[in-house]
Scaffold this motif. Structure first.
Motif, short mmCIF file in Angstrom:
data_model
loop_
_atom_site.label_atom_id
_atom_site.label_comp_id
_atom_site.label_asym_id
_atom_site.label_seq_id
_atom_site.Cartn_x
_atom_site.Cartn_y
_atom_site.Cartn_z
N LYS A 1 0.95 -1.12 -0.07
CA LYS A 1 0.43 -0.27 0.11
C LYS A 1 0.99 1.52 0.01
O LYS A 1 0.29 2.48 -0.21
CB LYS A 1 -0.80 0.06 0.99
N ALA A 2 2.00 1.26 0.38
CA ALA A 2 2.52 2.29 0.50
C ALA A 2 3.77 2.29 -1.23
O ALA A 2 4.07 3.69 -1.26
CB ALA A 2 4.03 1.99 1.92
N MET A 3 3.49 1.70 -1.45
CA MET A 3 4.54 1.64 -2.78
C MET A 3 3.87 1.15 -4.51
O MET A 3 4.43 1.90 -4.31
CB MET A 3 5.54 0.03 -3.32
N LYS B 1 -1.99 2.76 -10.36
CA LYS B 1 -3.63 3.02 -9.77
C LYS B 1 -3.98 2.58 -8.70
O LYS B 1 -4.07 3.50 -7.53
CB LYS B 1 -4.66 3.14 -11.09
N ARG B 2 -3.85 1.25 -7.98
CA ARG B 2 -4.18 0.83 -6.76
C ARG B 2 -3.56 -0.48 -6.81
O ARG B 2 -2.71 -0.85 -7.14
CB ARG B 2 -5.84 0.77 -7.34
N THR B 3 -3.79 -0.94 -5.24
CA THR B 3 -3.49 -2.34 -5.24
C THR B 3 -4.21 -3.67 -4.30
O THR B 3 -5.41 -2.91 -3.89
CB THR B 3 -1.79 -2.13 -4.30
N VAL B 4 -4.43 -3.82 -5.00
CA VAL B 4 -5.15 -5.34 -4.45
C VAL B 4 -4.63 -6.71 -3.85
O VAL B 4 -4.39 -7.46 -2.86
CB VAL B 4 -5.90 -5.96 -5.21
N MET B 5 -3.35 -6.14 -3.39
CA MET B 5 -2.21 -7.05 -2.73
C MET B 5 -2.25 -7.10 -1.91
O MET B 5 -1.92 -6.36 -1.20
CB MET B 5 -0.51 -6.27 -3.20
N THR B 6 -2.46 -8.38 -0.75
CA THR B 6 -2.17 -7.79 1.04
C THR B 6 -1.21 -8.15 1.54
O THR B 6 -0.22 -8.25 0.64
CB THR B 6 -3.41 -9.71 0.78
N GLN B 7 -1.22 -7.26 2.76
CA GLN B 7 -0.52 -7.29 3.49
C GLN B 7 0.38 -8.89 3.86
O GLN B 7 0.00 -9.28 4.79
CB GLN B 7 -0.16 -6.13 4.87
N LEU B 8 1.07 -8.89 3.44
CA LEU B 8 1.42 -10.67 3.66
C LEU B 8 2.48 -10.35 4.99
O LEU B 8 3.75 -9.24 5.00
CB LEU B 8 2.49 -11.23 2.66
N LYS B 9 2.66 -11.93 5.55
CA LYS B 9 3.54 -11.10 7.71
C LYS B 9 4.38 -11.94 7.09
O LYS B 9 4.95 -13.40 7.26
CB LYS B 9 2.78 -11.58 8.61
N LEU B 10 5.65 -11.69 6.17
CA LEU B 10 6.65 -12.93 6.06
C LEU B 10 7.56 -12.26 7.13
O LEU B 10 8.10 -11.37 7.02
CB LEU B 10 6.89 -12.82 4.22
#
Length: 101
Positions: free
Chosen positions: A65-67, A74-83
């Motif tokens: 979401k920051a990148m 235009k947007r991101t739908v990638m989830t925040q992964l806890k890796l």
């Protein structure tokens, strides 16, 4: 004596195989949206590898979401992964292995 030797040998091999496999991380976290060379919900790894550096890939994995704007999306739908760091390193190396493919 044989048992001790076998135990030590087994221990040495298990310590050496402590590296994470990027394919394993991919199959666990990424496969639902990405494929290696075909378009799925997200871009294929070969496309990502040809456009991004390792640092850029890692930054996007850590905080999509920051990148996304920096990458021109235009947007991101990638989830925040806890890796963890090892997983991030393994998956970014795996993605980059598709560069030029």
């Amino acid at each position: 004596m044989k048992k001790i030797y076998l135990l030590l040998l087994t221990l040495c091999f298990s310590l050496q195989s402590n590296d994470l496999d990027g394919k394993e991380v991919f199959e666990t976290y990424c496969w639902g949206c990405h494929h290696q060379t075909a378009v799925a919900f997200g871009p294929p790894f070969n496309k990502i590898a040809n456009k991004r550096t390792k640092e850029e890939i890692q930054a996007y994995i850590i905080e999509p979401k920051a990148m996304y704007k920096a990458f021109g999306y235009k947007r991101t739908v990638m989830t925040q992964l806890k890796l963890n760091d090892k997983e991030i390193n393994a998956i970014s190396d795996y993605i980059l292995s598709y560069k030029g493919k």
